[in-house]
Structures are given as C-alpha cells and as structure tokens.
Design a protein around this motif. Structure first.
Motif, PDB file in Angstrom:
ATOM      1  N   ALA A 452       8.154  -4.478   1.126  1.00 37.83           N
ATOM      2  CA  ALA A 452       7.088  -4.382   0.320  1.00 37.83           C
ATOM      3  C   ALA A 452       6.339  -3.486  -0.728  1.00 37.83           C
ATOM      4  O   ALA A 452       5.614  -2.639  -1.789  1.00 37.83           O
ATOM      5  CB  ALA A 452       5.152  -3.563   1.457  1.00 37.83           C
ATOM      6  N   TRP A 453       8.159  -2.901  -0.709  1.00 34.04           N
ATOM      7  CA  TRP A 453       8.123  -1.642  -1.725  1.00 34.04           C
ATOM      8  C   TRP A 453       9.375  -2.373  -2.709  1.00 34.04           C
ATOM      9  O   TRP A 453       9.107  -1.539  -3.958  1.00 34.04           O
ATOM     10  CB  TRP A 453       8.707  -0.076  -0.875  1.00 34.04           C
ATOM     11  CG  TRP A 453       7.838   0.233  -0.085  1.00 34.04           C
ATOM     12  CD1 TRP A 453       8.403   0.484   1.309  1.00 34.04           C
ATOM     13  CD2 TRP A 453       6.987   0.685   0.387  1.00 34.04           C
ATOM     14  NE1 TRP A 453       7.438   0.560   2.083  1.00 34.04           N
ATOM     15  CE2 TRP A 453       6.329   1.029   1.460  1.00 34.04           C
ATOM     16  CE3 TRP A 453       6.006   0.844  -0.942  1.00 34.04           C
ATOM     17  CZ2 TRP A 453       5.252   1.462   2.248  1.00 34.04           C
ATOM     18  CZ3 TRP A 453       4.165   2.348  -0.635  1.00 34.04           C
ATOM     19  CH2 TRP A 453       4.175   2.152   1.068  1.00 34.04           C
ATOM     20  N   GLY A 482      -2.319  -4.290 -11.946  1.00 36.03           N
ATOM     21  CA  GLY A 482      -1.537  -5.067 -12.428  1.00 36.03           C
ATOM     22  C   GLY A 482      -1.904  -6.615 -12.012  1.00 36.03           C
ATOM     23  O   GLY A 482      -1.133  -6.652 -11.066  1.00 36.03           O
ATOM     24  N   GLY A 483      -2.310  -7.479 -13.386  1.00 35.38           N
ATOM     25  CA  GLY A 483      -1.971  -8.944 -12.364  1.00 35.38           C
ATOM     26  C   GLY A 483      -3.569  -9.418 -11.827  1.00 35.38           C
ATOM     27  O   GLY A 483      -3.925 -10.260 -11.629  1.00 35.38           O
ATOM     28  N   ASP A 484      -4.317  -7.879 -11.617  1.00 35.84           N
ATOM     29  CA  ASP A 484      -5.761  -8.294 -10.960  1.00 35.84           C
ATOM     30  C   ASP A 484      -6.660  -9.145 -12.035  1.00 35.84           C
ATOM     31  O   ASP A 484      -6.735  -8.872 -13.228  1.00 35.84           O
ATOM     32  CB  ASP A 484      -6.346  -7.212 -10.196  1.00 35.84           C
ATOM     33  CG  ASP A 484      -5.484  -7.228  -8.843  1.00 35.84           C
ATOM     34  OD1 ASP A 484      -5.110  -7.601  -8.669  1.00 35.84           O
ATOM     35  OD2 ASP A 484      -6.748  -5.593  -8.372  1.00 35.84           O
ATOM     36  N   GLU A 499      -3.868  -6.555  -4.485  1.00 35.76           N
ATOM     37  CA  GLU A 499      -3.996  -6.123  -2.643  1.00 35.76           C
ATOM     38  C   GLU A 499      -2.871  -6.184  -1.834  1.00 35.76           C
ATOM     39  O   GLU A 499      -3.127  -5.679  -0.731  1.00 35.76           O
ATOM     40  CB  GLU A 499      -5.206  -6.657  -2.773  1.00 35.76           C
ATOM     41  CG  GLU A 499      -6.983  -6.133  -3.620  1.00 35.76           C
ATOM     42  CD  GLU A 499      -7.991  -6.273  -3.660  1.00 35.76           C
ATOM     43  OE1 GLU A 499      -8.329  -7.136  -1.996  1.00 35.76           O
ATOM     44  OE2 GLU A 499      -8.801  -5.336  -3.161  1.00 35.76           O
ATOM     45  N   ALA A 500      -2.725  -7.267  -1.719  1.00 38.05           N
ATOM     46  CA  ALA A 500      -1.445  -8.328  -0.956  1.00 38.05           C
ATOM     47  C   ALA A 500      -0.476  -7.416  -0.947  1.00 38.05           C
ATOM     48  O   ALA A 500      -0.418  -7.111   0.550  1.00 38.05           O
ATOM     49  CB  ALA A 500      -0.665  -9.593  -1.356  1.00 38.05           C
ATOM     50  N   LYS A 501       0.509  -6.952  -1.723  1.00 40.22           N
ATOM     51  CA  LYS A 501       0.895  -5.841  -1.500  1.00 40.22           C
ATOM     52  C   LYS A 501       0.537  -4.600  -1.136  1.00 40.22           C
ATOM     53  O   LYS A 501       1.059  -3.805  -0.101  1.00 40.22           O
ATOM     54  CB  LYS A 501       2.091  -5.513  -3.085  1.00 40.22           C
ATOM     55  CG  LYS A 501       2.702  -4.780  -3.214  1.00 40.22           C
ATOM     56  CD  LYS A 501       3.505  -4.264  -4.349  1.00 40.22           C
ATOM     57  CE  LYS A 501       4.661  -4.994  -4.800  1.00 40.22           C
ATOM     58  NZ  LYS A 501       6.205  -5.052  -5.896  1.00 40.22           N
ATOM     59  N   ARG A 502      -0.295  -4.255  -1.455  1.00 39.51           N
ATOM     60  CA  ARG A 502      -1.095  -2.526  -1.393  1.00 39.51           C
ATOM     61  C   ARG A 502      -1.529  -2.652  -0.077  1.00 39.51           C
ATOM     62  O   ARG A 502      -1.173  -1.445   1.027  1.00 39.51           O
ATOM     63  CB  ARG A 502      -1.924  -2.155  -1.985  1.00 39.51           C
ATOM     64  CG  ARG A 502      -1.627  -2.093  -3.342  1.00 39.51           C
ATOM     65  CD  ARG A 502      -2.737  -1.308  -4.155  1.00 39.51           C
ATOM     66  NE  ARG A 502      -4.123  -1.670  -4.186  1.00 39.51           N
ATOM     67  CZ  ARG A 502      -3.897  -2.694  -5.376  1.00 39.51           C
ATOM     68  NH1 ARG A 502      -3.199  -2.564  -5.729  1.00 39.51           N
ATOM     69  NH2 ARG A 502      -5.092  -3.814  -5.605  1.00 39.51           N
ATOM     70  N   LEU A 503      -1.751  -4.095   0.691  1.00 34.92           N
ATOM     71  CA  LEU A 503      -2.445  -4.074   2.010  1.00 34.92           C
ATOM     72  C   LEU A 503      -0.636  -3.945   2.863  1.00 34.92           C
ATOM     73  O   LEU A 503      -1.016  -3.240   4.117  1.00 34.92           O
ATOM     74  CB  LEU A 503      -2.833  -5.408   2.838  1.00 34.92           C
ATOM     75  CG  LEU A 503      -2.754  -5.722   3.704  1.00 34.92           C
ATOM     76  CD1 LEU A 503      -4.188  -4.875   4.343  1.00 34.92           C
ATOM     77  CD2 LEU A 503      -3.500  -7.693   3.663  1.00 34.92           C
ATOM     78  N   LEU A 504       0.001  -4.434   2.748  1.00 34.79           N
ATOM     79  CA  LEU A 504       1.256  -4.498   3.270  1.00 34.79           C
ATOM     80  C   LEU A 504       2.368  -3.121   3.063  1.00 34.79           C
ATOM     81  O   LEU A 504       2.708  -1.982   4.046  1.00 34.79           O
ATOM     82  CB  LEU A 504       2.892  -4.913   2.779  1.00 34.79           C
ATOM     83  CG  LEU A 504       2.398  -6.924   2.863  1.00 34.79           C
ATOM     84  CD1 LEU A 504       3.238  -7.585   1.478  1.00 34.79           C
ATOM     85  CD2 LEU A 504       2.610  -6.705   4.301  1.00 34.79           C
ATOM     86  N   GLN A 505       1.981  -2.032   2.068  1.00 35.15           N
ATOM     87  CA  GLN A 505       2.460  -0.932   2.217  1.00 35.15           C
ATOM     88  C   GLN A 505       1.516   0.283   3.027  1.00 35.15           C
ATOM     89  O   GLN A 505       2.099   0.933   3.628  1.00 35.15           O
ATOM     90  CB  GLN A 505       2.346  -0.554   0.291  1.00 35.15           C
ATOM     91  CG  GLN A 505       3.048  -1.103  -0.228  1.00 35.15           C
ATOM     92  CD  GLN A 505       2.690  -0.858  -1.861  1.00 35.15           C
ATOM     93  OE1 GLN A 505       1.845  -0.300  -2.173  1.00 35.15           O
ATOM     94  NE2 GLN A 505       3.936  -0.612  -3.035  1.00 35.15           N
ATOM     95  N   GLU A 535     -12.020   3.137  -1.691  1.00 33.54           N
ATOM     96  CA  GLU A 535     -12.273   3.878  -0.203  1.00 33.54           C
ATOM     97  C   GLU A 535     -12.779   2.566   0.658  1.00 33.54           C
ATOM     98  O   GLU A 535     -13.022   3.027   1.918  1.00 33.54           O
ATOM     99  CB  GLU A 535     -13.078   5.216  -0.328  1.00 33.54           C
ATOM    100  CG  GLU A 535     -14.446   5.107  -0.623  1.00 33.54           C
ATOM    101  CD  GLU A 535     -15.409   4.981  -1.832  1.00 33.54           C
ATOM    102  OE1 GLU A 535     -16.296   4.343  -2.408  1.00 33.54           O
ATOM    103  OE2 GLU A 535     -14.123   4.278  -2.388  1.00 33.54           O
ATOM    104  N   PHE A 536     -13.480   2.404   0.298  1.00 38.50           N
ATOM    105  CA  PHE A 536     -14.201   0.410   1.031  1.00 38.50           C
ATOM    106  C   PHE A 536     -13.210  -0.087   0.733  1.00 38.50           C
ATOM    107  O   PHE A 536     -13.201  -1.246   1.323  1.00 38.50           O
ATOM    108  CB  PHE A 536     -14.851   0.305   0.234  1.00 38.50           C
ATOM    109  CG  PHE A 536     -15.160   0.275  -1.326  1.00 38.50           C
ATOM    110  CD1 PHE A 536     -14.825  -1.240  -1.818  1.00 38.50           C
ATOM    111  CD2 PHE A 536     -15.453   1.328  -2.369  1.00 38.50           C
ATOM    112  CE1 PHE A 536     -14.832  -1.147  -3.132  1.00 38.50           C
ATOM    113  CE2 PHE A 536     -16.137   0.859  -3.615  1.00 38.50           C
ATOM    114  CZ  PHE A 536     -15.251  -0.593  -4.212  1.00 38.50           C
ATOM    115  N   SER A 537     -11.593  -0.668   0.682  1.00 42.51           N
ATOM    116  CA  SER A 537     -11.309  -1.424   0.288  1.00 42.51           C
ATOM    117  C   SER A 537     -10.353  -1.923   1.418  1.00 42.51           C
ATOM    118  O   SER A 537     -10.067  -0.893   1.991  1.00 42.51           O
ATOM    119  CB  SER A 537     -10.157  -0.783  -0.962  1.00 42.51           C
ATOM    120  OG  SER A 537      -8.861  -0.254  -0.790  1.00 42.51           O
ATOM    121  N   GLY A 538      -9.680  -2.861   1.881  1.00 41.12           N
ATOM    122  CA  GLY A 538      -8.667  -3.545   2.944  1.00 41.12           C
ATOM    123  C   GLY A 538      -7.557  -2.792   2.751  1.00 41.12           C
ATOM    124  O   GLY A 538      -6.855  -2.499   3.497  1.00 41.12           O
TER     125      GLY A 538
END
Length: 612
Positions: A452-453, A482-484, A499-505, A535-538
């Motif tokens: 994830a990092w 970046g990439g969104d 978002e996929a990476k930040r979710l794992l983080q 603040e409302f994100s997954g």
C-alpha cells in the motif's frame, strides 16, 4: 440519476471514431469524398459532445471571429450569427491554427478544414473533448463586423443538477448522450462550447494562480462559506456555478489581476467559452472585469491553555534548503503567529538536504534546522524534532526530493519517548499489557513493507508524554489524487483510481490504531496529516472503521470544512482524527494559504487542542 435518453449504435460508432481521431488531433486528412460543403457551425457541433462530422473535411464554414489566442493552443473562435432553433447545438467553434493567427476580432471568415475532437490531457485523462477545425484554410470576407451578442451565464441559466449519469453501454461515458442544457449544468456549458459568453459581477471562489487564472461563481449562494468560498461537501455537490476565467490578452501586454477568495470580479467579463485540461469549461476573456478586494484576512488559532495539548499538522509544500529564506521565514511566522506555537507539529513534504537534486541524498537535518531556526527567530519555541529518513526515491513526490513527515515538539511542554533505533525498512508495532500500550519503536514507520505504501510516504508514529500522560501521534501523507479523472470527465461519475491505494493505506493505519486501543481503551491517539481525501470519502470511512477514530473536521459546521481550494471548490484534504480517549477537543482549520493568491503553501494547517 439514470439517463432518460437512449444511446443508439450509430452514436456509439461516432464516439468511437471521435476518440480515435482525438489522438491524431487534426493530423489525419480526409478522403476526397469524405467532405461536407457549406457546412454551418451548429452542424459541426451537433447535439452531443462529439461532432457528427468528426474526421470529415468541411468547406465554406462561415462565422465572425470572436476571439484570438496567440499563445498556448494558438487559434481563434468563430461564431455563426444566424443561430438555429436547437438549444443543444453551439454556434461557436475553435479553429486551431498552431501558429499565431492572422485574423482579428470582427473579421467575417470562411474556413475549410478537418473536424477533429481534441482531448486536452490526452485520451487517458478521461477529459471531454473539444470540437475544432484543424489544418484550416482561411478566407477573410470582411472586417470590422459586430461580434455576435454574448450569451449571459447567470444564476437562473445554469441548472442545479450537474451532469447526467454516463451510459453503462459506453463504459459510463456521457459523450454520446444528447445534450439537455435545461437540466444539466455540464450539458448547458457544452451547448455553449466556443460561443461568445459573458458573466456579470461575480464572486471569486478560487484565487489567482501562477498560471494567471481564477475561478468565480455565478451562483453566489451555492454552498457558500462565510469567507467567500464555495464548499465541496459531497460527490454530488460539484457546485454548478463555478467557472474558470482566463484572459486572451498576453500577460506582457496586460497583467492578470490578483484576487483572493471572497473578492469580486466587477463589471462584464466576456469572451469565447473554451474547454481545457486544467479546469474544463473556461471563459477566455476578451474583456475582463476588475477585481474588488474584499479584505480577506489570514486566520489565527487560539493559544492553548496551560493544561491543554495543541497538536497541528501542516503540509509545507516541498520545503528544502534551496528554497529562499523568505519561504522559511513566512512558514515560521505562520507557526508562531497563526498556529500559536503548537506543542507538537507534524510536517509533511519536508525534502532532503538538497531538494530535488537526484544524487542519493536522503537526510533532511539541514532542512529541519533551517526551519526550526527560523521559528526561533520569529519568536517561537526551540523545537526539537524526530523523523525517519526514507529510502532514496521510494516515497513518491518530486524525484530526488525524498519528502517525508517530521515531528516538531516543544521540549518545554512535551517530551518525546525515544525507544529503539530504527531504519527506513523496519516497522514499529504495538506492545504492552491490558491498560497500557506502547510502541516497540519510537519514532517508527508503520508497516513500511506493505505494498500500500509503494511509491508513497510511510506513516510516522511517535510516542509523546504531556503532563504524565502518553499521547500517540501518527503523521501521514497518503497517496495523491494523481491519475484521477476530473469532475468534468466524460465518464460520469468520474473514475477515481487513486482511491484504491488510499483505501489500503487507511486500512493499514486503522489496524495499527486498533492494536493500540485493544490494549489501552482510553489511549490518546491522533492520526494527523495530508490524507489527500475528503471527510466523506471511503478513505476517511476506512480510517474510522470500528469507531476507533473520529474525523475531527466533522465537529465544524459544514461550511467551515476545508483545507484546500481546487478549481473553485473549497474542500478537505488535511485532517486530524481522534481516538475515543480524546473525549473533548477544539478543532480549527486555520485558513492562511488556500484562499490566497500569495501562498506559503497550497494547504491550510489543522490544529486540535485537548486535555489528555
């Protein structure tokens, strides 16, 4: 919001052809029999986002020149003064010349060229395309003609609903859907692509940036905050009244006005409506209004009481010793005056000792010393600091810069618990017994081997003591967006792949906090930093999973929840989350940068005060 407009196979074929033609951006010649003579502008624009004539050679396209661009994407706009009766078809069109155009505003012209769909940022950006004529042959028929009257973009003309939902059969694209400009804001703007438009006096919601552009809103009431911005409070509140403003006059001839959020762009701003990579629909002003200063001031937070601990987080935007001393002094002054010298300060984007020079240097002691010296010179405390140097070029950010998080702490108020030596690849963990938790390594990195990092900053955990009470602070800088795809993407909703990476983080940090509170239910834990998400994100939901953390920004009124301004949307990126042990606190998003044309960083710092 499912679309009520079916998409035919014929339209699908048009879209596919358009996307292929986009990559060529006008470099493809049309066959002799693949042409259209005496074509009108609205025939080229059509009733969807993609021209029904894409790839065709057209001749005798007539119009009045409404704007000329001599820099960047060089070309000019024409408009047919004789509009058809269909509100979905634009009467304006960009003519891409590549070199400086030889026409002038008011010229009546006849143009031959190839209809192309140009996607700013490239096909993989997900951006909508700009319909244009490429490789033009231009005949000036007459000069000095009146420019077609502008369409006024006003509060009552822009629909409140932002966009239709994309067609599932087209991968979620709205490209092939018939425009409905009376229902959807994006359709309304698209129906005016290339058209001469105007806005009247409008409030600035995005400060002038280094690229000489600003953002206004034509809907002054739309999600307004008391400082003059417009708040992005959910994925469904895109703020339809926002519009980017640029000038067609080169900066060398007329400086672009400097404006802060809350200022007003007074008078008339008029010119062709363009679409670009960095903001979407943009009024390229032939006539630019004047800025009225509303006197926006930088905020200062309250000083903590003697028995309160103040913890702050601040992204200092790639700080390194090669930056001018003025930047260090300004950031230091903000720490002392605007943040009231917090007891613990987590910094993001501290670069190594030679900044972006990519020579293997990873230490940042010179960067931190220059900063802490500047804080002392500004009248602040003599902060001590702790961090863990990253592996060279393994944590993302500017190549060679090796950004990382750093803890500053005031030793007169708080102590740091140093426990065990560590390095960039070793992980800290939670130990202890029921009723008391501790870190195996302090300072230490959380799960640095976790994929994830990869190419991202690893969380920095530290154990502090304030008035005999242990406080755990975890400093973060999650993966960027970046990439969104942007909110004006042709995919609706846009693809937000980052978002996929930040979710794992977030899950990794949440698991670490759960380990702490499992041993010490009332532990004081603060997760701070540039979370790079709302603040409302997954991402935030994953951080808070199991109610082990609470996003403290939610303690503020909705209109005050923001730390960053992007494309006229005031939004949350920087956060502090508190564990259940932090029962009562005061939270402050200290607005000193994001709303201003003059910035020391592009982020606003966050502060929490509580009694451990």
């Amino acid at each position: 919001m499912p679309s009520s407009i079916p998409r035919s196979a014929a339209v699908s074929a048009v879209v596919a052809a358009a996307l292929a033609a986009e990559l060529l951006a006008g470099s493809t010649s049309a066959a002799a029999d693949d042409s259209a003579t005496g074509t009108r502008v609205h025939d080229i624009q059509g009733t969807t986002r993609v021209s029904p004539l894409v790839g065709k050679q057209v001749t005798g396209v007539t119009g009045i020149v409404t704007g000329v661009r001599t820099y960047g994407s060089r070309g000019f706009w024409i408009q047919d003064p004789e509009a058809d009766a269909n509100p979905a078809t634009s009467e304006g069109l960009f003519v891409f010349t590549s070199s400086v155009p030889t026409v002038a505003v008011g010229d009546a012209v006849s143009v031959n060229g190839t209809v192309t769909e140009y996607v700013p940022g490239g096909l993989n950006s997900g951006n909508q395309s700009l319909t244009q004529l490429s490789k033009p042959v231009i005949t000036v028929v007459s000069k000095g003609n009146a420019v077609p009257a502008p369409v006024t973009i006003a509060p009552w003309s822009v629909p409140d609903e932002y966009t239709p939902e994309g067609d599932p059969a087209a991968g979620g694209s709205i490209n092939g859907l018939t425009l409905d400009p009376e229902t959807y804001a994006l359709d309304y703007y698209e129906s005016l692509e290339g058209t001469n438009v105007r806005v009247g006096t409008s409030r600035v919601v995005g400060a002038t940036d280094p690229y000489s552009e600003l953002w206004v809103t034509v809907k002054p009431w739309e999600n307004r905050n008391w400082r003059g911005g417009t708040v992005y409070g959910s994925y469904e509140s895109q703020n339809t009244g926002r519009l980017q403003i640029q000038s067609l006059t080169p900066i060398a001839q007329q400086p672009f006005p400097k404006a802060n959020v809350g200022d007003w762009l007074r008078g008339t701003t008029e010119g062709p409506l363009d679409f670009n990579q960095f903001g979407g629909y943009t009024l390229t002003a032939r006539t630019l209004g004047t800025v009225e200063d509303s006197g926006l001031e930088r905020e200062s937070t309250d000083k903590q009481h003697k028995n309160e601990l103040a913890v702050a987080t601040y992204n200092v935007e790639n700080l390194d010793p090669t930056d001018p001393q003025e930047k260090f002094d300004a950031l230091a002054k903000a720490v002392v005056d605007n943040l009231a010298s917090p007891d613990i300060l987590a910094l993001e984007e501290i670069q190594d000792n030679n900044g972006a020079k990519n020579d293997g240097t990873v230490a940042a002691d010179q960067t931190v010393k220059k900063f802490t010296d500047a804080i002392v010179a500004a009248g602040g405390p003599a902060y001590e600091w702790r961090s863990v140097d990253p592996q060279n070029n393994k944590d993302g950010g500017e190549p060679g810069g090796n950004i990382r998080q750093v803890f500053l702490f005031n030793p007169e108020r708080v102590s740091f618990t140093d426990r065990a030596a560590t390095d960039e690849t070793s992980a800290t963990a939670v130990t202890g017994s029921k009723g008391r938790a501790a870190l195996t390594v302090s300072p230490g990195r959380i799960d640095p081997a976790n994929t994830a990092w990869d190419s991202s900053r690893k969380p920095l955990a530290g154990e502090f003591v304030f008035r005999g009470r242990t406080v755990f602070v975890i400093a973060n800088h999650f993966g960027s967006k970046g990439g969104d795809e942007s909110i004006v993407s042709h995919h609706q909703p846009p693809n937000r792949s980052s978002e996929a990476k930040r979710l794992l983080q977030a899950q990794a940090v949440n698991a670490f906090v759960k380990d702490i509170v499992a041993l010490e239910k009332q532990a004081d834990v603060l997760v701070v930093g540039d979370i790079n998400d709302f603040e409302f994100s997954g991402t935030t939901e994953a951080l808070a999973d199991g109610d082990v953390l609470y996003p403290a920004v939610k303690s503020l009124p909705r209109s005050e929840r923001y730390s960053y301004v992007y494309q006229g949307n005031s939004q949350v990126l920087d956060q502090i989350l508190t564990s259940p042990g932090v029962r009562h606190f005061e939270y402050d998003s200290v607005h000193i940068n994001a709303e201003f044309a003059d910035q020391d960083s592009d982020h606003d710092p966050q502060v929490v005060r509580f009694r451990p």
